[in-house]
Motif scaffolding. Sequence first.
Motif, PDB file in Angstrom:
ATOM      1  N   GLY A   1      25.586  11.466  40.295  1.00 54.21           N
ATOM      2  CA  GLY A   1      25.559  12.215  39.071  1.00 54.21           C
ATOM      3  C   GLY A   1      24.434  12.408  38.037  1.00 54.21           C
ATOM      4  O   GLY A   1      23.515  11.380  37.964  1.00 54.21           O
ATOM      5  N   GLY A   2      24.231  13.573  37.639  1.00 55.97           N
ATOM      6  CA  GLY A   2      23.036  14.168  36.928  1.00 55.97           C
ATOM      7  C   GLY A   2      21.982  14.513  37.877  1.00 55.97           C
ATOM      8  O   GLY A   2      21.134  15.087  37.491  1.00 55.97           O
ATOM      9  N   PHE A   3      21.899  14.128  39.306  1.00 52.51           N
ATOM     10  CA  PHE A   3      20.677  14.265  40.026  1.00 52.51           C
ATOM     11  C   PHE A   3      20.972  15.745  40.994  1.00 52.51           C
ATOM     12  O   PHE A   3      21.899  16.087  40.812  1.00 52.51           O
ATOM     13  N   GLY A   4      19.981  16.092  41.481  1.00 49.68           N
ATOM     14  CA  GLY A   4      20.009  17.361  42.278  1.00 49.68           C
ATOM     15  C   GLY A   4      19.675  18.705  41.902  1.00 49.68           C
ATOM     16  O   GLY A   4      19.022  18.644  40.597  1.00 49.68           O
ATOM     17  N   ILE A   5      20.298  19.706  42.185  1.00 51.56           N
ATOM     18  CA  ILE A   5      20.162  21.056  41.382  1.00 51.56           C
ATOM     19  C   ILE A   5      20.487  21.125  39.983  1.00 51.56           C
ATOM     20  O   ILE A   5      21.673  20.910  39.895  1.00 51.56           O
ATOM     21  N   LEU A   6      19.831  21.795  39.311  1.00 50.22           N
ATOM     22  CA  LEU A   6      20.105  22.220  37.907  1.00 50.22           C
ATOM     23  C   LEU A   6      19.924  23.439  37.561  1.00 50.22           C
ATOM     24  O   LEU A   6      18.929  23.896  37.147  1.00 50.22           O
ATOM     25  N   TYR A   7      21.264  24.205  37.866  1.00 53.91           N
ATOM     26  CA  TYR A   7      21.193  25.596  37.813  1.00 53.91           C
ATOM     27  C   TYR A   7      20.968  26.050  36.215  1.00 53.91           C
ATOM     28  O   TYR A   7      21.539  25.552  35.338  1.00 53.91           O
ATOM     29  N   LYS A   8      20.052  26.929  36.001  1.00 52.64           N
ATOM     30  CA  LYS A   8      19.794  27.700  34.681  1.00 52.64           C
ATOM     31  C   LYS A   8      20.706  28.667  34.330  1.00 52.64           C
ATOM     32  O   LYS A   8      21.104  28.665  33.019  1.00 52.64           O
ATOM     33  N   PHE A   9      20.936  29.413  35.507  1.00 53.32           N
ATOM     34  CA  PHE A   9      22.056  30.410  35.200  1.00 53.32           C
ATOM     35  C   PHE A   9      23.057  30.541  36.009  1.00 53.32           C
ATOM     36  O   PHE A   9      24.235  30.714  35.822  1.00 53.32           O
ATOM     37  N   GLY A  10      22.874  29.984  37.325  1.00 49.63           N
ATOM     38  CA  GLY A  10      24.173  29.765  38.263  1.00 49.63           C
ATOM     39  C   GLY A  10      24.604  31.133  39.049  1.00 49.63           C
ATOM     40  O   GLY A  10      24.267  32.166  38.257  1.00 49.63           O
TER      41      GLY A  10
ATOM     42  N   ALA B   1      26.099  29.530  33.980  1.00 49.31           N
ATOM     43  CA  ALA B   1      25.510  28.087  33.355  1.00 49.31           C
ATOM     44  C   ALA B   1      25.767  28.387  31.771  1.00 49.31           C
ATOM     45  O   ALA B   1      26.250  27.324  31.298  1.00 49.31           O
ATOM     46  N   ARG B   2      25.362  29.520  31.384  1.00 56.39           N
ATOM     47  CA  ARG B   2      25.738  29.610  29.852  1.00 56.39           C
ATOM     48  C   ARG B   2      27.201  29.789  29.542  1.00 56.39           C
ATOM     49  O   ARG B   2      27.757  29.080  28.607  1.00 56.39           O
ATOM     50  N   PHE B   3      28.102  30.420  30.269  1.00 59.35           N
ATOM     51  CA  PHE B   3      29.494  30.405  30.079  1.00 59.35           C
ATOM     52  C   PHE B   3      30.058  29.162  30.170  1.00 59.35           C
ATOM     53  O   PHE B   3      30.876  28.788  29.239  1.00 59.35           O
ATOM     54  N   ASP B   4      30.032  28.403  31.349  1.00 57.28           N
ATOM     55  CA  ASP B   4      30.379  27.049  31.577  1.00 57.28           C
ATOM     56  C   ASP B   4      30.239  26.190  30.544  1.00 57.28           C
ATOM     57  O   ASP B   4      31.055  25.404  30.068  1.00 57.28           O
TER      58      ASP B   4
END
Lengths: 99, 433
Positions: free
Chosen positions: A90-99, B107-110
């Motif tokens: 949990g909390g690790f790995g990719i952290l999308y800013k936009f997704g 990411a913003r919407f979620d």
Amino acid sequence: MPSNVQAQVEKKLYLNRYRVDAGRPHIKIKDANVCATRCTAQQCVVCCPAGCWSRESGRVSLITDGCLECGTCRIICDEFHNVDWDYPRGGFGILYKFG
Amino acid sequence: MSEKFDVIVVGAGPAGNAAAYTLAKAGINVLQIERGEYPGSKNVQGAILYADALERLIPDFRDSAPLERHIIEQRMWVLDEDSYIGGHYRSAEFARPPHNRYTIIRARFDKWFSDQVQKAGALLLCETTVKALLRDVQGKVIGVEVDREDGRIYADAVILADGANSLVATRAGLRQDIRAETAALAVKEVIFLPKETVDARFNLSGQEGAVIEMLGSISQGMVGTGFLYTNKDSISIGIGCMLSDLKRQHLAPVELLERMKAHPAIAPLIAGGEPREYAAHLIPEGGYDALPQLYGEGWMLVGDSAGFVNAVHREGSNLAMTSGQMAAETLIELLREKRPATAANLARYRARLDASFVMKDLKKYRRLPETLDRQRQFINDYPALLNQAAHTMLRVDGMDKRHKEKEIFNAFRERRSLLGLLGDAYHLWRATR
């Protein structure tokens, strides 16, 4: 993967934000000999969108730091089921800013 | 953390948030567990938000949700190497509020959606990965085990909204793992450009947006589609192909994306932009025939983990929200009637889905994945034929139009034969009726 493609991927991954769980890769090769001796296709090397998988003198190696957690490597290894795939802690790995 | 909740929701994407929101609003004690640092940090979508599904949950969402642009124009392109042929639909009606579809940045919407869930009273636990389901001796799901110390948490029911890979459900044996034949891999980039540049390139003003859905040569012979969506000051561009095709093709996904970006019709739209993120995600595109069992003793699957994607219409997040809402409503009803969340009682969830657009649409297109997989001409021949036909007809070169028509018809007949053409029309009709 040809080196120019590898360079393209690396340039893209550089844009992303990660929190790497150092020393605790969330994906593992179950039996490296299966990749080296039985799997001729070694499709993980081509299909991984993050270029985590590479081939060196017939053997397949894996570095999960740039993983996008998509699941492709697990799904396409459907002949030998040789990928031990888990989510990062949990909390690790990719952290999308936009997704 | 040996606590007991009425319901545990695994995942904070559109399906999980819709479920948790509905439950919390009804005063039910709900815990939501998310493995990302914040809701949205693991989630990827094009992304288009269909207002209707969200409006049914949060009628005034437009007042506070982070929306990029409302879509006033939809383009459908069929591409060949140098060209595209297609249709555009643009309407002033789409520019009038209330708007029907928006581009969003997930990411913003979620994050916003999750804030609404928490305000409604749900407890959210982030940075926590669910490792397994807890079961009683009869096999009924009674909670989850998470990757924290003493990580057993109990509930009367568990809603699994853990996304396309749905490891939790798969490991628990509730469903089969997704297969290369039923999953698409999509890769995507977010490319930043000044708002004025986006406006000018797509003939937009204010908060208006345009989207392009594409198929043809960009998928390099694979079953797949591309997209380009306008955000406020960026463009989301991506392409998805079936994993089974990607396996055969020996083509790196990143190359697929780069080739698409270099297409002469696409390159000028993104020229000068600054890529700021690269993402990849699986989409469960198996459709109706690939759906797993959707509920059982103490559990339900919603959203991507259930395979609720309408690949033809590029819909998924709305099916996710609607299924999440329906799973929640089923539990609310049972709790009010003081009935347990047994498989027999949770069958009401399936009944709700069956009566809704979710199942009706999935059923309508149930034959399409198989048709596209077997009838490769739809991917390999028709995009080129259609583009050539336009090229022949529109090029003025001294040839009379009747000859041009003949040339076009002969090109179709050579590639597909007369019987083939009839068969193709039938296949397409049967797969989409």
